[in-house]
Design an enzyme around this catalytic site. Structure first.
Site, mmCIF file in Angstrom:
data_model
loop_
_atom_site.group_PDB
_atom_site.id
_atom_site.type_symbol
_atom_site.label_atom_id
_atom_site.label_comp_id
_atom_site.label_asym_id
_atom_site.label_seq_id
_atom_site.Cartn_x
_atom_site.Cartn_y
_atom_site.Cartn_z
ATOM 1 C CG HIS A 196 1.576 5.517 -7.146
ATOM 2 N ND1 HIS A 196 1.807 5.037 -5.860
ATOM 3 C CD2 HIS A 196 2.809 6.382 -7.271
ATOM 4 C CE1 HIS A 196 2.343 5.758 -5.161
ATOM 5 N NE2 HIS A 196 2.701 6.098 -6.126
ATOM 6 C CG LEU A 200 -2.014 -1.100 1.235
ATOM 7 C CD1 LEU A 200 -2.241 -0.690 3.160
ATOM 8 C CD2 LEU A 200 -3.126 -0.505 -0.219
ATOM 9 C CG ASP A 201 0.511 4.158 -2.977
ATOM 10 O OD1 ASP A 201 1.387 3.360 -3.527
ATOM 11 O OD2 ASP A 201 -0.565 4.582 -3.563
ATOM 12 C CE LYS A 202 5.983 8.274 5.066
ATOM 13 N NZ LYS A 202 5.795 10.114 4.314
#
Ligand code: URA
Length: 232
Positions: free
Chosen positions: A183, A100-102
């Site tokens: 993303h 997962l993105d930050k």
């Protein structure tokens, strides 16, 4: 590896000695005598030979409620990682099954079983991943058809697989995708002139984020979750 070969290697003995040990019940796998010399041993079996523990590796399967701000990596010099949140002696063995993105939050699965995690992450498996998103602008009804059609990503020269978008309120939706490009959901909204302000993963396959887990908390997956994770 076949158990007769495995015993040969462990004992440094010949085939006939290994087979005799197996036939006489001296070789136990996960506590049960295995008499079939064709039995396949994996690194996650506990193997005992004549009462001696020859291999004790275990597979670990963890569900974490990822908080915003920590990175989906096993180590990082600047930021806290999801593995830093797993306070277990085996945490160094774990890898992430689906990043997962930050700033994204929610369901994250960590394991040391690469064969199993490939079932979740391999694009060919087409495992559904469900996300709750909020957006900067209202989500237009045309976005549903655009997600179902797919988007061309020039950088990778691919078109995304049909995705499902359910509009919940004007700027909140549930999205289901069947792959995990870089993303991906951010770029899909960007392609329709919108921007994500939050993204939370609720489900991977049939594994749902446990609502009792506060952000940063984790628990072991149940046997049922491990067995049925790839069935939606
Ligand atoms: N898609 C994104 O854009 N970000 C995530 O973290 C997951 C899916």
């Amino acid at each position: 590896m076949r158990i007769d070969k495995w015993v040969q290697k462990f004992k440094g003995c010949g085939k006939s000695v290994a087979r005799r040990l197996i036939a006489s019940g001296e070789v136990r796998v996960d506590g049960v005598a295995v008499r079939d010399s064709h039995f396949e041993v994996t690194r996650f079996h506990k193997v005992e030979v004549s009462g001696e523990v020859a291999q004790s590796n275990r597979a670990y399967y963890i569900m974490l409620n990822k908080p915003a701000g920590c990175v989906s990596a096993t180590s990082d010099t600047e930021h806290e990682t999801v593995v830093d949140l797993i306070n277990e002696p085996f945490s160094d063995l774990l890898h992430i099954a689906g990043r997962l993105d930050k700033e994204s939050t929610g369901l994250m699965i960590l394991t040391n079983d690469g064969q199993w995690s490939r079932l979740i992450t391999e694009p060919d498996e087409k495992i559904p991943k469900t996300y709750l998103v909020t957006t900067e602008k209202p989500i237009s009804p045309e976005t549903v058809a655009a997600f179902a059609e797919g988007f061309y990503f020039a950088y990778e020269d691919i078109t995304t697989l049909p995705a499902e978008l359910e509009i919940l309120t004007s700027s909140c939706a549930r999205v289901v995708i069947y792959e995990g490009k870089y993303h991906q959901i951010k770029r899909m909204f960007h392609a329709v002139g919108n921007r994500i302000t939050s993204l939370h993963r609720e489900q991977i396959g049939s594994i749902s984020l446990d609502e009792n887990l506060a952000p940063s908390d984790y628990r072991y997956l149940t046997d049922e979750e491990i067995d049925f994770s790839v069935k939606s």
